[in-house]
Design a protein around this motif. Structure first.
Motif, PDB file in Angstrom:
ATOM      1  N   LEU A 277      15.729 -25.842 -23.594  1.00  0.00           N
ATOM      2  CA  LEU A 277      15.117 -27.169 -23.558  1.00  0.00           C
ATOM      3  C   LEU A 277      15.588 -28.002 -24.747  1.00  0.00           C
ATOM      4  O   LEU A 277      15.833 -29.202 -24.615  1.00  0.00           O
TER       5      LEU A 277
ATOM      6  N   THR B 247       6.613 -30.120 -27.632  1.00  0.00           N
ATOM      7  CA  THR B 247       7.039 -29.899 -26.248  1.00  0.00           C
ATOM      8  C   THR B 247       7.858 -28.614 -26.134  1.00  0.00           C
ATOM      9  O   THR B 247       7.710 -27.866 -25.155  1.00  0.00           O
TER      10      THR B 247
ATOM     11  N   TRP C  16       8.184 -26.595 -18.462  1.00  0.00           N
ATOM     12  CA  TRP C  16       9.181 -27.598 -18.093  1.00  0.00           C
ATOM     13  C   TRP C  16      10.291 -27.015 -17.228  1.00  0.00           C
ATOM     14  O   TRP C  16      11.153 -27.750 -16.740  1.00  0.00           O
TER      15      TRP C  16
ATOM     16  N   PHE D 127      15.634 -27.730 -16.202  1.00  0.00           N
ATOM     17  CA  PHE D 127      14.354 -28.314 -16.581  1.00  0.00           C
ATOM     18  C   PHE D 127      14.109 -29.586 -15.786  1.00  0.00           C
ATOM     19  O   PHE D 127      15.033 -30.172 -15.240  1.00  0.00           O
ATOM     20  N   ASN D 128      12.876 -30.044 -15.769  1.00  0.00           N
ATOM     21  CA  ASN D 128      12.476 -31.234 -15.034  1.00  0.00           C
ATOM     22  C   ASN D 128      13.014 -32.480 -15.745  1.00  0.00           C
ATOM     23  O   ASN D 128      12.414 -32.972 -16.696  1.00  0.00           O
TER      24      ASN D 128
ATOM     25  N   SER E  70      10.783 -35.732 -15.981  1.00  0.00           N
ATOM     26  CA  SER E  70       9.702 -35.608 -16.971  1.00  0.00           C
ATOM     27  C   SER E  70      10.242 -35.714 -18.392  1.00  0.00           C
ATOM     28  O   SER E  70       9.597 -36.291 -19.269  1.00  0.00           O
ATOM     29  N   ILE E  71      11.424 -35.173 -18.608  1.00  0.00           N
ATOM     30  CA  ILE E  71      12.048 -35.253 -19.937  1.00  0.00           C
ATOM     31  C   ILE E  71      12.350 -36.715 -20.267  1.00  0.00           C
ATOM     32  O   ILE E  71      12.034 -37.192 -21.362  1.00  0.00           O
TER      33      ILE E  71
END
Length: 124
Positions: A50, A72, A79, A98-99, A102-103
């Motif tokens: 991430l 986060t 995530w 990862f999403n 959303s990031i």
């Protein structure tokens, strides 16, 4: 006349083939795993992945020092959208996605810049 025709062909081919250049996925990372790593030990590797994704999307190598990003990263498993394992040269690699929406939403909400997705391939 022939030169103009050749130039036209080159322009057409360039226009057609340019979008076919694969853009790397900005929301994914590949992390080498130590031997004998099991599923219950993946959290620090999700954090590492991430972290790489935040850097790729923001274009800022120091983005992980921002407090909201640090907090986060501690919740990195939340995530994750998918992950799988690869074997390369007898080493296990965690490939994690990862999403991305959303990031981006988190970065925008905290006024952190987002680097345009159209980048020179040599920089990625």
């Amino acid at each position: 006349m022939i030169r103009q025709f050749n130039l036209l062909i080159i322009i057409i081919l360039t226009t057609i083939l340019t979008p076919l250049t694969a853009q790397p996925k900005l929301n994914s990372a590949n992390i080498p795993l130590p031997p004998q790593t099991n599923q219950t030990q993946l959290t620090p590797f999700f954090e590492q992945g991430l972290s790489q994704v935040f850097i790729k999307i923001s274009g800022n190598p120091q983005v992980t020092s921002i407090p909201v990003i640090q907090s986060t990263l501690k919740k990195a498993p939340n995530w994750v959208t998918s992950y799988h394992f690869l074997t390369l040269n007898k080493k296990t690699i965690l490939s994690v996605s990862f999403n991305q929406s959303s990031i981006i939403q988190l970065l925008k909400a905290n006024n952190i810049s987002i680097w345009n997705t159209h980048r020179p391939l040599t920089l990625i």
